[in-house]
Structures are given as C-alpha cells and as structure tokens.
Design a protein around this motif. Structure first.
Motif, PDB file in Angstrom:
ATOM      1  N   UNK A 287      -2.358   9.139 -12.398  1.00 41.84           N
ATOM      2  CA  UNK A 287      -1.196   9.206 -11.517  1.00 41.84           C
ATOM      3  C   UNK A 287      -1.249  10.454 -10.642  1.00 41.84           C
TER       4      UNK A 287
ATOM      5  N   UNK B 248      -3.489  12.158  -3.691  1.00 39.15           N
ATOM      6  CA  UNK B 248      -4.409  11.423  -2.835  1.00 39.15           C
ATOM      7  C   UNK B 248      -5.838  11.944  -2.965  1.00 39.15           C
TER       8      UNK B 248
ATOM      9  N   UNK C 296       0.831  -1.208   0.000  1.00 35.06           N
ATOM     10  CA  UNK C 296       0.000   0.000   0.000  1.00 35.06           C
ATOM     11  C   UNK C 296       0.869   1.263   0.000  1.00 35.06           C
TER      12      UNK C 296
ATOM     13  N   UNK D  49      -6.885   4.003  -4.219  1.00 39.70           N
ATOM     14  CA  UNK D  49      -7.358   2.714  -4.721  1.00 39.70           C
ATOM     15  C   UNK D  49      -6.838   1.587  -3.849  1.00 39.70           C
TER      16      UNK D  49
ATOM     17  N   UNK E  77      -5.009  -2.623 -10.088  1.00 40.53           N
ATOM     18  CA  UNK E  77      -5.208  -1.441 -10.935  1.00 40.53           C
ATOM     19  C   UNK E  77      -5.504  -1.797 -12.393  1.00 40.53           C
TER      20      UNK E  77
ATOM     21  N   UNK F 136       8.045  14.186  -7.440  1.00 33.58           N
ATOM     22  CA  UNK F 136       7.739  14.077  -6.015  1.00 33.58           C
ATOM     23  C   UNK F 136       7.816  15.438  -5.325  1.00 33.58           C
TER      24      UNK F 136
ATOM     25  N   UNK G  55       2.009   1.674  -3.526  1.00 34.01           N
ATOM     26  CA  UNK G  55       0.952   2.082  -4.449  1.00 34.01           C
ATOM     27  C   UNK G  55       0.456   3.500  -4.191  1.00 34.01           C
ATOM     28  N   UNK G  56       0.761   4.029  -3.022  1.00 31.59           N
ATOM     29  CA  UNK G  56       0.403   5.429  -2.802  1.00 31.59           C
ATOM     30  C   UNK G  56       1.404   6.346  -3.498  1.00 31.59           C
ATOM     31  N   UNK G  57       2.509   5.809  -3.947  1.00 30.45           N
ATOM     32  CA  UNK G  57       3.499   6.463  -4.819  1.00 30.45           C
ATOM     33  C   UNK G  57       4.320   7.561  -4.161  1.00 30.45           C
ATOM     34  N   UNK G  58       4.016   7.932  -2.949  1.00 28.01           N
ATOM     35  CA  UNK G  58       4.700   9.098  -2.374  1.00 28.01           C
ATOM     36  C   UNK G  58       5.729   8.721  -1.313  1.00 28.01           C
TER      37      UNK G  58
ATOM     38  N   UNK H  87      -3.676  10.117  -7.901  1.00 27.81           N
ATOM     39  CA  UNK H  87      -3.200   9.233  -6.838  1.00 27.81           C
ATOM     40  C   UNK H  87      -2.100   9.900  -6.020  1.00 27.81           C
ATOM     41  N   UNK H  88      -1.209  10.614  -6.712  1.00 28.29           N
ATOM     42  CA  UNK H  88      -0.130  11.293  -5.990  1.00 28.29           C
ATOM     43  C   UNK H  88      -0.689  12.337  -5.032  1.00 28.29           C
TER      44      UNK H  88
END
Lengths: 816, 148
Positions: free
Chosen positions: B112, B118, A156, B122, B126, A664, A159-162, B115-116
């Motif tokens: 993207x 927020x 998780x 999800x 995906x 980022x 998948x939150x990418x940050x 999601x970045x």
C-alpha cells in the motif's frame, strides 16, 4: 418517564457485577483471530451448488442460508446471550467478495507480525491459499467492476489511492435495520408475510424471487438459532457446575423461542436482536452494521418485565452489558499494509440513545440511563455509543449525565444535536416523524431507523487532490507529470481569488464526477452479486415493494460521500486569498514555487511561518475563513445533490475521515497554508491543530456550517484537559454543548486527556492497555493506532474548559 | 548424484538471491526471484501445489523502460521471458529494484505504501499480485532449508 432514583446508577459497579467484570477482562485479554468459516462455506456453496440461473437475490439467499446452516454454534464464555459473529472468541471474518484476498501475501506471517497480529492456523492458511482464494481471484466486486468497465479512468484514479476511495469495493453495510417487526411477530411471522406476498404473484419486477429470497435467508437464521439451542443443551448435559448448567438450559430455551417466534421477555428480545445481528453479518460485511436506538426498541420489554417482577435494574444492566460485549466480538481483517496506513479502526456498530420520539417528545427513558451506565462501566471500543440531545425537549440532567459518562470514559459517547440533524434529514425529503427516528450509522452518519438505506460510506474523497490539481494545472506532485484532471490556467496568471476559486471548483467537480461514476458502476455490480434479501427483511419498504434494498427497496435511498482534508483545504484557500490577492505579500508564482519546494531554505521557512501564523484560519471568526468554509460546504452539497444514484436516491455529503486524514496527509505534498509535505491533515470537520485558539469561536465556526448542507453529518473532535472536580466539569461541559448545538452544530466528540498523557501512552503503551480515544467518528484503543494517528491525537488542540482557551502544546511559549 | 547437483544449484541461486537484495539493479533481483521460483516449482511438490490449476500472466516493467520481464503460469508450469506480453492479468511498473523488493518481498511488505507513494504503479487485477506475493514470501521462508 424516568423512574430511577439515581440516573447515574452509581450503586452498580463491576465489583457487584462479577459476570460483566470477567467478560470485560476476557474481552481485553482476547487476541484477534481470523475466522475463515464464512469464506469456506460460501465458497463451497458457490463452487458446488450454485444455480447461476437463479435470480441474484435467490442466489445470495441460498449462499447465506448454506453458511448459516453450517455455522458452528460456539459458547466461548459465560455471556448470557447465545450466538457469535464468528467461530473465534474475537474473530476477524473474511469476506472474499470484497478485500479478503489482500491477506494472501501474509498468510504465513499475519499471526506473528509486529503490529496488531491476527492469528491464523497453518491449516486455515493452506485452505485459503489452495481452495478459497483461487475461486475468488476474478470474482470479487472490484474485478467484476473491471470486467464491466475495463481499466477506466475512474477505476485507475481509485486504484492509485490518493484521489478517492470507492468503498463499495470493500462493503456497503453501513445501515440501521429495524428489529421491531421481528420482535413483535418473530422471523416466522416475517416469513409468513413474505410467503403470502409471494402468492399474490409477480408484477414483472422479480417480486416473487425477492420474497422467496427473504424466506430462504431468514430460515437460515432460524436454523442457526436451533443449532445454538442444541449445542447449549449438549453442553448443559455435560456441565458439572449446576449454575452453568442452568445458564445453558436457559439460553437453549431462549433460542428455541426466538428469533423464530415473538419475544415475550426483555431477555428474549435482547437475544433475538443479537442472533439477527449475527444473521445480518452472514450476508453483509462487519462494517458499521448498526443496531440503532436500542433504548427505544427494548424499552417496552424492559418496562413490562420490571412491572411484572421478572427483571430488576441489575439484571437489565447485566443483559445489556452482555449485549455490548457480544457486539464487540468481531474485528475487521486488516492486512499489514493497511495497518500501517489506516490501522486501529474497529467495526463501528453504532448504538444511539436518547433524543426525541416520533411525536417530538422527550424519548429518554430508564433504559437510556442503564445503557449509559453500561457504557461507562465497560468503556470498550465497540459498540460505538452515541447520545442524541434535543436542548428543548431533553432534560439538563440527561445532558449532564451524558457529559459525566464522557468525562469518566474519557471518550464516549459522542453527542448529536437533534434539532440540526432532524432538519438535515427533512431536507432530504424524510417526513418529520421518520427524521425524528434517526439513528447514527458507524461513525457519524444519519439514517431514519430501518427506513433509510444510505450506503453512507460510498465515497471518501481527498479534497487536497483537487486543490493540488488547481495549483498545478491538473497535475499532482505525487503522480508526477501525468495529466490527471483538466488542464486549468496557471494560477500565476489569475487576476483574482474568485478566478482561482473557479479553477478549484473545476478540478473538484471533475474528481467528484469520477468518484460518482465509479460508485454507480460498483452499485450495478452489487445489484448482481451482492443483493441483501436478509437485511431487506429488517427494513420498511422492501417487503411492500417486493424489491431488495440494493434495488431501491427502502423508503429512502441515498449514497454518502465524505471528505478528507476539509480544514487544510479551507486554510489553504484562506492563505491564497489573503496573501496573494488581498495583502499581495507574495505573488502566486512565489507561493507555488515554495509549495513545490516544500518551503525549503530560509526564505521558504520565512514564508511558511508567515502563512501559518498570519493568514485567516478556519475555526476562528475571520470572515474570509468563514466564507471559504461555507462556500466549500455549499458547493459540495449542490454538486452531490444534483446526482441520482442507481437506487434512485441523492448523494449526501459528509465530513468524517476515520484514519484516512493521517494516511493521506502522510503522502501529500506541502500546501499553501504553511503545512509541510507529509504532515497530517486535520480530522473530520475539525480545524487544523493549533489554528483555533478560542473554544467558543471554534465551535461557532463549525456550527454555522451545520444543518441542511451536511445531511451525512460530520465528526468534530475536541480535546479537553481533565479537571479535578468532575461535577463542575460536567456542568461546564453540558453548557458548552448546549451553546454549540443552539448555534447549529450537528455532532461533537471528545477526548478528555492531556498532551502529556498521550505522549506518555505512546512511549509506554504497557501503562495504558485500555486507553480509549475518539479518532474521527469512532473509538479506538490508543495502543492499536499507527504512529501517524497517535501523533495526530497527541497534537490535536487541547482546550481548557475553565477559560475556553487552547492550552499551549508542550514546548510552545503560548497558544498557537 | 542428481541430489548433489540440485543442492549445489540451489545453494548458488540462494547466494545470488541474497546478493540481489543489496543490488539496485531491478533486473537482477527480479530474474533471480523468478528463476528460483521456477526451480522451486520443479523440485518441491508442496510448493508446486500453488500453480496446479493456476493460469496467470504477469508483466514487470521498470519506469525507465529498461526492464520488461513476463512470467506466465499455465498448465502447472511457469515460464519466464524478457519481453512485453499481451493480456497480462497484472502489469507492475516500478521505479527501481529497491522499490520492487519492498513491494513484494521485504519482511514487512509495503504494497500500500509503495502504491500511495507511486513508487510502484499497477494496472490490472491485484489479486494476481497478492498470490504472487504469497508465493514469493513462501519461497523466502523455504530458502534457508534449501541452502543447508
């Protein structure tokens, strides 16, 4: 030994190399097209012919062999080398085992999107939608990992990418094979050896399966070479132009001999390497599959051909130019969403020149200079050319020549310090001879050529995440009230900076553990789903051990972890230490409040300016800044090295960022060093833009971090303003490099361009169609980058080499 | 006559959908999209190909808990229901209607970016969302034809 009269080879220009001139023109004119060929054939194979009872290595080999047998032999232009990565002139191959399905939502629009469109025909889109993608919905690396661990916390977080990127969901690749045994014995020789070893019997570790898989996959490459020969002959039979007919017949002849048999000539050696490189891409995604030290590998063939009168310098330049352009024949498939955040990256196949040989002597040879000249003439994004330099063994002329090429191309090659990098690899247990034979992978990572399987891009960790979690008791502004990391004490209650450092380490360690945990799970999935028997055949170790690279077959094994926002985090720690605990100018509570509010209002702006201008900065001689930078690097080194990966090797920390520092940075809140929300992070290990006004101090501050603690290497970006006198500039350039390397610096790369030029290029991209820039470890065409990355490049500190000082950014009264 | 009825129904749905683009109410946009999708699967054999062998369970929820809609694809059919379901292949939780729209349907989809930031969270596979995004976009490309 150098035999060239002029190491610059100035007599050779694109005007008297018309083939290269035309191929280069075509390269820039080609528009990327998505190639579904590999996806089509591996899907068909797995759907219709796969034998799930086979060992993973054998299944993989059969899949790759099937694709190579069906791969279309194509000749798009008059390149002298046969073979192509994809069926398109400039192709983006799809690897459904990884992230190809991210293209799904834009199958109907990818050809026409505004930014970097990639052409896809309606028929191909339909085939992907109805036949190929549905097969992979539950079967790519990420989903097989999910089946294994569920929606675990580590997954998780990814998948939150940050927080971090677990790159194994998208690739391993990132390796430098060795082609020497293939050139010497041919693939037939390698297959013969595998067959002999297989007959020796299985010791219970699946060795027989592995040797069988090696044979199957290499036979696929040989089959592909045969098809190339057939197609060249067919085309020759219908060619009207006798010159073209002869070129095709020559290519056919080469493909009939290599890579199946040993290479007898320079041309055969070059084409054999290229066909094997294509074969590797049939198995492994096109990300940083790096050919390595080609000046060393090809030199014996070059020397013999020249001595025997079969080759002259112009002919060698033409063949190397053809190879460079072949290596650049593919790009990555990038969905629009990623294009916006991280776009512009190439496939970063790295080539490494110069340095020392296994005995520690000067390895620079005539071919090194020929490859430098080709790099200078073509000035293309890929391959990513890197120059190793040992300031004790390599000549000053070599250093000056590399500097001259950088000045003339404005960006390439990057410089690597042999002394520091060999020390770093020896620190990882590599023998001195093996460490001396290191080559660069992808952006900047290091590996002993064909002996070291470093999965160097396994983890990309955002250091700003643990910093924010330390500031906000385990939460991050972007993820709201969710408790992410451990609940650590409110910083406002801490009595010393040392206590805050402990809190930061608590959050950092927790996040690193999660990233490693997920990498281990994905590694296990790769062992089942994506072994690399074909790539293993080009490494030392797997054939002796009877074990695939993914099972730890290589002589050296490791996993790489790189870090984003290093300089911003160091400067934030500096600001906290100086402002809150040394000067007591602001309390921690006041600082936190302003950071939370993005320094809003006059009081916030006053504090922000103070933090930006009056606190210690990484990239200067300030002792607090030097200490905090050193502490992070040492702590991360100890932390990663204490872990052993699924292949039995250590984790290696590194500091390069590709374009992630822009993406980022764009979604991260304000930080304590006066950075406002959404501002970009500094790239690689480079100090924050404007924070390091003196070039020498900047280089020293970075250099002292180098050596043993950064075995994955780093990307340091330096921007110089161009000078009128190139000779004088290359002289100063070379002197600066030597001083930086003597201080311990591992790597440095340059952009030779002004703020104004880049601003103009952003405003008028049509005026700069070929402008190449260094991003963070790799090159890109400026026009292809997203807006954030363009801004990052424009605002990077520019130094004047003549006086060693930062040039004020336009509109500023003085340097920052 | 049945054709005329179909055309009228399509036209009405199309108009409703257009309106929902400017609405902040997530439920309205989502419901209309899913209804249109169901409709298109029935009337358009080419579009129906998308779900011929497709099994998938989707859960859409708003962050405030006000909206919970499920879409289930099974046996070549699509079913929509206003409730929470078990074993969704993918669950999508969105901040508001606009973010959901941007996420799956805007001319320049911002999966993207959403999601970045927020804006959308999800949980699950995906790839199911990517397929859904394609079907939604195909629908969008079809609509001008349907409305004629």
């Amino acid at each position: 030994m150098i035999t060239l009269d002029d190491i610059s080879l100035k007599d050779f220009t694109l005007d008297n190399l018309p083939r290269l001139k035309e191929l280069r023109r075509l390269s820039f004119a080609s528009k990327p097209e998505i190639c579904i060929e590999r996806a089509r054939y591996i899907t068909r194979y797995l759907r219709d012919q796969d034998a799930p009872g086979d060992a993973p290595e054998v299944r993989q080999a059969k899949k790759v062999n099937y694709f190579l047998q069906h791969k279309r032999p194509v000749f798009h232009d008059r390149n002298l080398l046969a073979g192509s990565t994809t069926s398109k002139a400039l192709g983006a191959p799809l690897f459904p085992e990884f992230f190809a399905l991210t293209l799904w939502p834009e199958l109907d629009t990818v050809s026409t999107r505004a930014k970097n469109p990639q052409k896809l025909t309606a028929d191909e889109a339909r085939e992907l939608n109805l036949e190929i993608f549905p097969f992979w919905m539950d079967n790519n690396v990420l989903e097989l990992t999910r089946k294994r661990i569920g929606n675990a916390e580590s997954l998780r977080l990814f998948e939150s990418l940050v927080f971090f990127i677990a790159a194994k969901a998208g690739c391993i690749s990132h390796a430098v094979p060795t082609y020497a045994p293939m050139l010497e014995h041919g693939l037939s020789g390698l297959i013969g050896r595998a067959a002999e070893l297989a007959q020796a019997g299985d010791e219970g570790g699946g060795q027989a399966d592995f040797y069988r898989a090696v044979q199957i996959s290499l036979q696929g490459i040989m089959q592909y070479a045969e098809h190339l020969a057939e197609e060249a002959e067919r085309r020759a039979s219908v060619a009207d132009d006798p010159e073209i007919r002869q070129e095709l017949l020559d290519m056919a002849k080469v493909c009939r001999r290599v890579p199946a048999g040993p290479a007898a000539t320079f041309r055969e050696a070059v084409n054999a390497i290229w066909i094997c490189q294509v074969g590797i891409h049939a198995e492994n995604i096109n990300m940083a599959m790096s050919p390595g030290r080609l000046d060393q590998l090809l030199y014996p063939y070059y020397k013999r051909d020249v001595e025997e009168g079969r080759l002259d310098i112009g002919g060698a330049i033409e063949l190397i130019g053809c190879l460079w352009l072949k290596i650049a024949d593919n790009v990555t498939m990038v969905p629009e969403a990623s294009e916006e955040m991280f776009g512009g990256a190439g496939t970063v196949p790295a080539i490494t020149l110069g340095g020392v040989n296994a005995d520690g002597g000067d390895a620079v040879n005539d071919l090194t200079y020929i490859m430098l000249r080709v790099t200078e003439l073509l000035a293309i994004r890929d391959p990513n050319v890197n120059a190793r330099y040992d300031y004790e063994k390599n000549s000053e002329e070599y250093c000056r020549r590399v500097s001259e090429v950088i000045i003339n191309t404005k960006a390439v090659p990057a410089f690597f310090n042999d002394r520091a990098n060999i020390t770093a690899l020896q620190g990882q247990g590599e023998s001195i001879e093996h460490a001396r034979d290191y080559a660069v992978i992808g952006c900047v990572e290091l590996a002993s050529s064909g002996r070291d399987y470093p999965a160097s891009s396994s983890i990309m960790l955002n250091l700003a995440a643990p910093l924010e979690m330390a500031l906000f008791q385990g939460k991050r502004p972007i993820t709201g009230e969710e408790q992410i990391g451990p609940k650590t004490p409110d910083p406002a209650t801490l009595a010393s900076f040392e206590q805050f450092w402990e809190v930061f380490k608590t959050q950092l360690d927790w996040l690193v553990e999660k990233a490693i945990e997920l990498n281990e799970h994905m590694g296990r999935v790769h062992q089942q789903m994506m072994p690399s028997p074909l790539l293993s055949a080009f490494f030392e170790g797997p054939m002796d051990k009877g074990r695939d690279l993914i099972q730890g077959g290589s002589l050296y094994n490791s996993s790489g972890a790189t870090h984003i926002a290093f300089a911003d985090v160091v400067d934030s720690l500096n600001a906290i230490e100086q402002t809150v605990f040394v000067d007591k100018k602001y309390s921690f509570a006041e600082l936190l409040q302003m950071v939370k509010n993005d320094f809003a209002g006059p009081a916030g702006e006053k504090m922000r300016l103070y933090l930006q201008n009056r606190t210690p900065k990484y990239g200067t001689e300030n002792p607090i800044a030097r200490k905090n930078a050193r502490n992070i690097v040492r702590h991360l080194f100890d932390l990663y090295q204490s872990h052993t990966n699924y292949r039995g090797g250590p984790y290696r920390p590194a500091y390069w960022t590709m374009t992630n520092h822009a993406g980022l940075g764009g979604i991260t809140g304000a930080l304590p060093h006066g950075r406002k929300s959404g501002e970009l992070f500094a790239s690689g290990i480079t100090p924050v833009s404007g924070a390091a006004p003196e070039l020498t101090a900047c280089l020293n501050a970075v250099a002292e971090l180098g050596g043993e603690c950064v075995p994955g290497c780093w990307a340091l970006n330096i921007k110089y303003s161009p000078e009128g006198d190139t000779g004088q500039m290359s002289e100063r350039f070379a002197q600066t490099i030597e001083a930086y390397f003597r201080a311990g610096g591992q790597q440095v790369q340059f952009n030779i361009m002004t703020y104004e030029m880049l601003q103009d290029a952003k405003k008028h991209p049509e005026k700069y169609p070929e402008l190449m820039v260094r991003v963070s470890g790799y090159s890109a065409y400026f026009k292809d980058l997203n807006e954030r990355m363009k801004d990052e490049l424009i605002t990077r500190t520019m130094y004047d080499l003549a006086n060693g000082r930062a040039v004020p950014y336009p509109g500023e009264k003085g340097g920052k | 006559m049945p054709n005329l009825i179909t055309q009228q129904a399509q036209k009405k749905l199309w108009e409703q959908w257009q309106k929902s683009f400017s609405s902040e109410v997530a439920e309205e946009f989502l419901q209309t999209l899913l209804t249109l999708m169901q409709f298109a699967f029935v009337v358009n054999p080419e579009y129906r190909q998308n779900i011929k062998y497709f099994e998938g369970r989707y859960q859409f929820c708003s962050k405030d808990g006000q909206v919970a809609i499920a879409a289930i694809f099974h046996d070549g059919r699509m079913e929509v229901m206003e409730k929470k379901i078990n074993q969704a292949n993918i669950a999508i939780t969105f901040r508001d209607g606009k973010t959901l729209l941007n996420f799956i349907l805007a001319p320049r989809q911002d999966i993207l970016g959403s999601m970045l930031r927020h804006d959308v969270v999800t949980e699950g596979n995906l790839n199911y969302l990517y397929k859904f995004g394609f079907m939604a976009k195909q629908l969008q490309l079809m609509m001008p034809q349907l409305s004629q």
